[in-house]
Design a protein around this motif. Sequence first.
Motif, mmCIF file in Angstrom:
data_model
loop_
_atom_site.group_PDB
_atom_site.id
_atom_site.type_symbol
_atom_site.label_atom_id
_atom_site.label_comp_id
_atom_site.label_asym_id
_atom_site.label_seq_id
_atom_site.Cartn_x
_atom_site.Cartn_y
_atom_site.Cartn_z
ATOM 1 N N UNK A 1 -7.635 8.392 -4.167
ATOM 2 C CA UNK A 1 -8.163 6.918 -4.076
ATOM 3 C C UNK A 1 -8.229 6.119 -5.113
ATOM 4 N N UNK A 2 -8.830 7.064 -5.965
ATOM 5 C CA UNK A 2 -9.089 6.402 -7.344
ATOM 6 C C UNK A 2 -7.651 5.900 -8.155
ATOM 7 N N UNK A 3 -6.818 6.898 -8.170
ATOM 8 C CA UNK A 3 -5.595 6.665 -8.648
ATOM 9 C C UNK A 3 -5.080 5.542 -8.076
ATOM 10 N N UNK A 4 -5.062 5.302 -6.781
ATOM 11 C CA UNK A 4 -4.528 4.261 -6.008
ATOM 12 C C UNK A 4 -5.091 2.793 -6.389
ATOM 13 N N UNK A 5 -6.504 2.911 -6.389
ATOM 14 C CA UNK A 5 -7.258 1.600 -7.081
ATOM 15 C C UNK A 5 -6.925 1.293 -8.401
ATOM 16 N N UNK A 6 -6.739 2.338 -9.197
ATOM 17 C CA UNK A 6 -6.167 1.849 -10.666
ATOM 18 C C UNK A 6 -4.940 1.211 -10.751
ATOM 19 N N UNK A 7 -4.075 1.775 -9.985
ATOM 20 C CA UNK A 7 -2.632 1.192 -9.805
ATOM 21 C C UNK A 7 -2.694 -0.217 -9.407
ATOM 22 N N UNK A 8 -3.707 -0.545 -8.303
ATOM 23 C CA UNK A 8 -3.640 -1.859 -7.913
ATOM 24 C C UNK A 8 -4.344 -2.745 -9.042
ATOM 25 N N UNK A 9 -5.245 -2.233 -9.717
ATOM 26 C CA UNK A 9 -6.014 -3.204 -10.976
ATOM 27 C C UNK A 9 -4.697 -3.270 -11.622
ATOM 28 N N UNK A 10 -4.178 -2.210 -12.220
ATOM 29 C CA UNK A 10 -2.808 -2.573 -13.239
ATOM 30 C C UNK A 10 -1.968 -3.370 -12.696
ATOM 31 N N UNK A 11 -1.542 -3.284 -11.465
ATOM 32 C CA UNK A 11 -0.566 -4.414 -11.073
ATOM 33 C C UNK A 11 -0.817 -5.748 -11.319
ATOM 34 N N UNK A 12 -2.249 -6.037 -10.918
ATOM 35 C CA UNK A 12 -2.992 -7.300 -10.923
ATOM 36 C C UNK A 12 -3.053 -7.742 -12.282
ATOM 37 N N UNK A 13 -3.347 -7.079 -13.008
ATOM 38 C CA UNK A 13 -3.646 -7.224 -14.417
ATOM 39 C C UNK A 13 -2.061 -7.686 -15.012
ATOM 40 N N UNK A 14 -1.116 -6.815 -14.938
ATOM 41 C CA UNK A 14 0.190 -7.078 -15.410
ATOM 42 C C UNK A 14 0.858 -8.294 -15.063
ATOM 43 N N UNK A 15 0.537 -8.483 -13.666
ATOM 44 C CA UNK A 15 1.001 -9.800 -13.233
ATOM 45 C C UNK A 15 0.385 -11.375 -13.803
ATOM 46 N N UNK A 16 -0.871 -11.013 -14.342
ATOM 47 C CA UNK A 16 -1.801 -11.865 -14.991
ATOM 48 C C UNK A 16 -1.429 -12.137 -16.432
ATOM 49 N N UNK A 17 -1.048 -10.895 -17.063
ATOM 50 C CA UNK A 17 -0.786 -10.700 -18.520
ATOM 51 C C UNK A 17 0.274 -10.390 -18.720
ATOM 52 N N UNK A 18 1.519 -10.677 -18.208
ATOM 53 C CA UNK A 18 2.819 -10.149 -18.630
ATOM 54 C C UNK A 18 2.975 -10.021 -19.873
ATOM 55 N N UNK A 19 2.668 -10.923 -20.805
ATOM 56 C CA UNK A 19 3.057 -11.144 -22.346
ATOM 57 C C UNK A 19 2.397 -9.959 -23.192
#
Length: 218
Positions: free
Chosen positions: A63-81
């Motif tokens: 569950x922690x790993x899945x939450x980390x992935x969701x956070x990572x996805x959101x961060x990458x979409x906000x900060x692609x550069x």
Amino acid sequence: MLVSSRSLGEYRRMFGLTDADLSGTILDCPGGCAGFAAEATEFGARVVAVDPEYATDTATMREQGLRTLQRGMAYHLEHPDEYVWTYFTDVEQYQAERTQALERFAADRAAHPERYVTALLPDLPFQDREFDLALTSHLLFSYLDRLDEDFHLAAIVELTRVARQARIFPLAPMGSQSYDGLPKFLERLAAAGIDAEVKAVDYEFQRGCNEMLVVSQG
Ligand SMILES: C[S@@+](CC[C@H](N)C(=O)[O-])C[C@H]1O[C@@H](n2cnc3c(N)ncnc32)[C@H](O)[C@@H]1O
């Protein structure tokens, strides 16, 4: 702290791992939810993964790993550069590979709990030179905001006590492209009797971070 789930493919590139490296005894510290231990074992490596989070059960870690992935996805979409999209071509591929690695971790930990040891740097429950190689991905230098240089020094002394060689990636804090304090820190390592070499690797996801630190006790 994020509990991430990198794959053998990423580890191979981050640490310049050869098939010969993968035939030895390897410590993955921190292992987090990485698929590395499960996948490298199939290549003939004998891997032990260490993480303080292994005190929790596998379902909770997943569950922690899945939450980390969701956070990572959101961060990458906000900060692609802040990222270089070559290893991963896009966020969907990132999610697919990291999810697959997470599932490999969860299945392997359930089947082989002995491979996953609860411990934390800078004190590891292993004999001197028990491993050929120690790999440290996304702990040292990544969290300089909360882990100071004294911790880094103690951690590297410990990693090089239990392994003939340790490799560390990346060499800059999260959200940064480099660490200005690295040259001075390398001097501290030398004074502590640690041989250290910065080497280029064929992997850059966090922009600017395409070098690993290779360390051993002189
Ligand atoms: C960003 S994850 C990296 C996981 C894995 N190496 C990867 O690249 O996917 C950082 C991990 O460091 C672990 N950690 C935190 N403090 C630690 C310590 N003192 N010693 C070892 N691991 C630690 C956390 O529990 C977390 O799982």
